[in-house]
Write an enzyme that holds these catalytic residues in place. Sequence first.
Site, PDB file in Angstrom:
ATOM      1  N   ASP A 251      50.402  44.816  44.318  1.00 39.94           N
ATOM      2  CA  ASP A 251      50.698  45.768  45.390  1.00 39.94           C
ATOM      3  C   ASP A 251      49.909  45.490  46.679  1.00 39.94           C
ATOM      4  O   ASP A 251      50.407  45.747  47.775  1.00 39.94           O
ATOM      5  CB  ASP A 251      50.551  47.219  44.935  1.00 39.94           C
ATOM      6  CG  ASP A 251      49.203  47.495  44.310  1.00 39.94           C
ATOM      7  OD1 ASP A 251      48.387  46.560  44.215  1.00 39.94           O
ATOM      8  OD2 ASP A 251      48.967  48.653  43.929  1.00 39.94           O
TER       9      ASP A 251
ATOM     10  N   ARG B 239      43.549  47.603  34.402  1.00 37.31           N
ATOM     11  CA  ARG B 239      43.048  48.381  35.547  1.00 37.31           C
ATOM     12  C   ARG B 239      43.218  49.865  35.319  1.00 37.31           C
ATOM     13  O   ARG B 239      42.750  50.374  34.305  1.00 37.31           O
ATOM     14  CB  ARG B 239      43.714  47.910  36.822  1.00 37.31           C
ATOM     15  CG  ARG B 239      42.657  47.163  37.617  1.00 37.31           C
ATOM     16  CD  ARG B 239      42.969  46.990  39.018  1.00 37.31           C
ATOM     17  NE  ARG B 239      44.229  46.345  39.228  1.00 37.31           N
ATOM     18  CZ  ARG B 239      44.521  45.743  40.352  1.00 37.31           C
ATOM     19  NH1 ARG B 239      43.627  45.692  41.313  1.00 37.31           N
ATOM     20  NH2 ARG B 239      45.685  45.190  40.519  1.00 37.31           N
TER      21      ARG B 239
ATOM     22  N   ARG C  84      44.269  36.838  31.103  1.00 35.77           N
ATOM     23  CA  ARG C  84      44.997  36.452  32.318  1.00 35.77           C
ATOM     24  C   ARG C  84      45.536  35.026  32.250  1.00 35.77           C
ATOM     25  O   ARG C  84      46.269  34.594  33.138  1.00 35.77           O
ATOM     26  CB  ARG C  84      44.064  36.573  33.521  1.00 35.77           C
ATOM     27  CG  ARG C  84      43.737  38.007  33.883  1.00 35.77           C
ATOM     28  CD  ARG C  84      44.328  38.402  35.206  1.00 35.77           C
ATOM     29  NE  ARG C  84      43.711  37.700  36.297  1.00 35.77           N
ATOM     30  CZ  ARG C  84      42.853  38.243  37.157  1.00 35.77           C
ATOM     31  NH1 ARG C  84      42.519  39.496  37.025  1.00 35.77           N
ATOM     32  NH2 ARG C  84      42.369  37.540  38.126  1.00 35.77           N
TER      33      ARG C  84
ATOM     34  N   THR D 271      51.511  40.350  37.946  1.00 37.20           N
ATOM     35  CA  THR D 271      50.229  40.898  37.479  1.00 37.20           C
ATOM     36  C   THR D 271      50.364  41.198  35.991  1.00 37.20           C
ATOM     37  O   THR D 271      51.445  41.593  35.547  1.00 37.20           O
ATOM     38  CB  THR D 271      49.817  42.179  38.245  1.00 37.20           C
ATOM     39  OG1 THR D 271      48.811  42.865  37.494  1.00 37.20           O
ATOM     40  CG2 THR D 271      50.969  43.144  38.424  1.00 37.20           C
TER      41      THR D 271
ATOM     42  N   ARG E  52      42.098  36.037  47.796  1.00 33.03           N
ATOM     43  CA  ARG E  52      42.111  37.329  48.497  1.00 33.03           C
ATOM     44  C   ARG E  52      41.645  37.012  49.910  1.00 33.03           C
ATOM     45  O   ARG E  52      40.619  36.372  50.099  1.00 33.03           O
ATOM     46  CB  ARG E  52      41.194  38.315  47.788  1.00 33.03           C
ATOM     47  CG  ARG E  52      41.626  38.517  46.332  1.00 33.03           C
ATOM     48  CD  ARG E  52      40.974  39.714  45.683  1.00 33.03           C
ATOM     49  NE  ARG E  52      41.121  39.650  44.226  1.00 33.03           N
ATOM     50  CZ  ARG E  52      42.137  40.182  43.556  1.00 33.03           C
ATOM     51  NH1 ARG E  52      43.096  40.829  44.191  1.00 33.03           N
ATOM     52  NH2 ARG E  52      42.193  40.090  42.245  1.00 33.03           N
TER      53      ARG E  52
ATOM     54  N   GLU F  94      44.179  51.644  15.032  1.00 41.02           N
ATOM     55  CA  GLU F  94      44.115  53.021  14.509  1.00 41.02           C
ATOM     56  C   GLU F  94      44.167  54.034  15.646  1.00 41.02           C
ATOM     57  O   GLU F  94      44.786  55.080  15.543  1.00 41.02           O
ATOM     58  CB  GLU F  94      42.824  53.234  13.714  1.00 41.02           C
ATOM     59  CG  GLU F  94      42.924  52.832  12.271  1.00 41.02           C
ATOM     60  CD  GLU F  94      43.178  51.336  12.104  1.00 41.02           C
ATOM     61  OE1 GLU F  94      42.551  50.549  12.839  1.00 41.02           O
ATOM     62  OE2 GLU F  94      44.032  50.967  11.281  1.00 41.02           O
TER      63      GLU F  94
ATOM     64  N   GLY G  28      45.385  38.666  42.151  1.00 38.25           N
ATOM     65  CA  GLY G  28      45.043  38.157  40.816  1.00 38.25           C
ATOM     66  C   GLY G  28      46.158  37.293  40.258  1.00 38.25           C
ATOM     67  O   GLY G  28      47.331  37.584  40.471  1.00 38.25           O
TER      68      GLY G  28
ATOM     69  N   ASP H 148      51.636  47.428  36.405  1.00 46.68           N
ATOM     70  CA  ASP H 148      51.441  48.718  37.083  1.00 46.68           C
ATOM     71  C   ASP H 148      52.207  48.794  38.407  1.00 46.68           C
ATOM     72  O   ASP H 148      51.798  49.473  39.325  1.00 46.68           O
ATOM     73  CB  ASP H 148      49.942  48.951  37.321  1.00 46.68           C
ATOM     74  CG  ASP H 148      49.292  47.825  38.110  1.00 46.68           C
ATOM     75  OD1 ASP H 148      49.959  46.809  38.368  1.00 46.68           O
ATOM     76  OD2 ASP H 148      48.114  47.960  38.468  1.00 46.68           O
TER      77      ASP H 148
ATOM     78  N   SER I   1      49.188  42.510  47.818  1.00 50.53           N
ATOM     79  CA  SER I   1      49.937  41.426  48.460  1.00 50.53           C
ATOM     80  C   SER I   1      51.211  41.960  49.115  1.00 50.53           C
ATOM     81  O   SER I   1      51.595  41.528  50.206  1.00 50.53           O
ATOM     82  CB  SER I   1      50.310  40.358  47.430  1.00 50.53           C
ATOM     83  OG  SER I   1      49.160  39.917  46.764  1.00 50.53           O
TER      84      SER I   1
ATOM     85  N   ASP J 250      48.968  43.604  34.559  1.00 55.09           N
ATOM     86  CA  ASP J 250      48.747  45.044  34.322  1.00 55.09           C
ATOM     87  C   ASP J 250      50.029  45.874  34.191  1.00 55.09           C
ATOM     88  O   ASP J 250      49.982  46.999  33.713  1.00 55.09           O
ATOM     89  CB  ASP J 250      47.901  45.637  35.454  1.00 55.09           C
ATOM     90  CG  ASP J 250      46.577  44.921  35.608  1.00 55.09           C
ATOM     91  OD1 ASP J 250      46.091  44.376  34.608  1.00 55.09           O
ATOM     92  OD2 ASP J 250      46.035  44.883  36.739  1.00 55.09           O
TER      93      ASP J 250
END
Length: 324
Positions: free
Chosen positions: A103, A172, A257, A126, A72, A188, A11, A130, A105, A128
């Site tokens: 990860d 994700r 993104r 990325t 990909r 909130e 991504g 992560d 890649s 994310d």
Amino acid sequence: IKKIGVLTSGGDSPGMNAAIRSVVRTCSYHKIECVGIYRGYQGMIEGDFIEMGPRSVHNIINKGGTILKSARSKDFRTPEGRKKAYDELTKAGVDALVIIGGDGSFTGAEIFNREYGFPVMGIPGTIDNDIFGTSHTLGYDTALNTVVECIDKIRDTASSHNRLFFVEVMGRDAGHIALNAGIGAGAEEILIPEADLGLDRLVESLMKSKASGKSSSIVVIAEGDKIGKSVFELKDYFDLNLPEYDVRVSVLGHMQRGGSPSCFDRVLASRLGVKAVECLLAGKSNFMVGMLNDAVTLTPLLHAIKGHTEIDRELLRVSEIMSV
Ligand code: ATP
């Protein structure tokens, strides 16, 4: 090492261009050649390369996406595909790789290194956030700013109409974007996969804030949240059981993104690119360059792939206190 190949894979995220620029210019600074590889591993297999110099990366530090394109590649998951990639790299005289991606890649890079002893370095890209071994991945900070900007706008209309908004954000299986952007935008409630708030508690908390005088509310929901209902199902639930709430849903989607990278992401990309190239030149391989406590660090690719990132639990408490 005389010629380094650079590619973006998986991504895309804002800051990838700034990282490509950094890798290319660091190569030039150290008087070695640099080759851009189009479309990630697929372009590597097809020999889709372009010689790059300092001038071929001008005016890209501010651009989202990736000028090298991303893809990909199913073929790279096979030994035959990786053999083709190795042959193409050898033909072009490329003797080391910088892989900008996530990860998946890195997994490909690690396997490629094991099979051919090919020197590889990873740069985490990325939104994310992560990936283990870095406090920030490329694009994360930009995505946070994008999300906060969007929620600010949603808040204007939410408060004009006394509405309750469920805003779904990316991330994700991780709640980093939701938690940080949620606090930044003054949400909130924030629902993330790492902390299961549960539907009853959500309802209870919203009722409490309504009773305390709040006329509109924003609930930020991570796409990987485990409440067991999509944002649309949540709206249906409220429409049916709590009709006193005028509920709207907003799924922010792919706009998260894109966009011009934040200054933070540009600086991070520049630092990580320099480190990746200089480590390869120093004979290091099979690491991810990242940032911890504002220092550029190395993490073995395998650890970066296998390790799990944790959310900062204190942020959950801060969020709870802020929604009093
Ligand atoms: P994102 O986090 O945005 O999904 P990613 O790098 O994790 O980025 P993936 O699609 O998982 O994205 O992986 C990118 C590419 O890496 C794959 O298309 C494939 O070519 C390669 N790759 C992933 N896993 C493997 C593997 N086990 N063996 C070989 N190559 C792999």
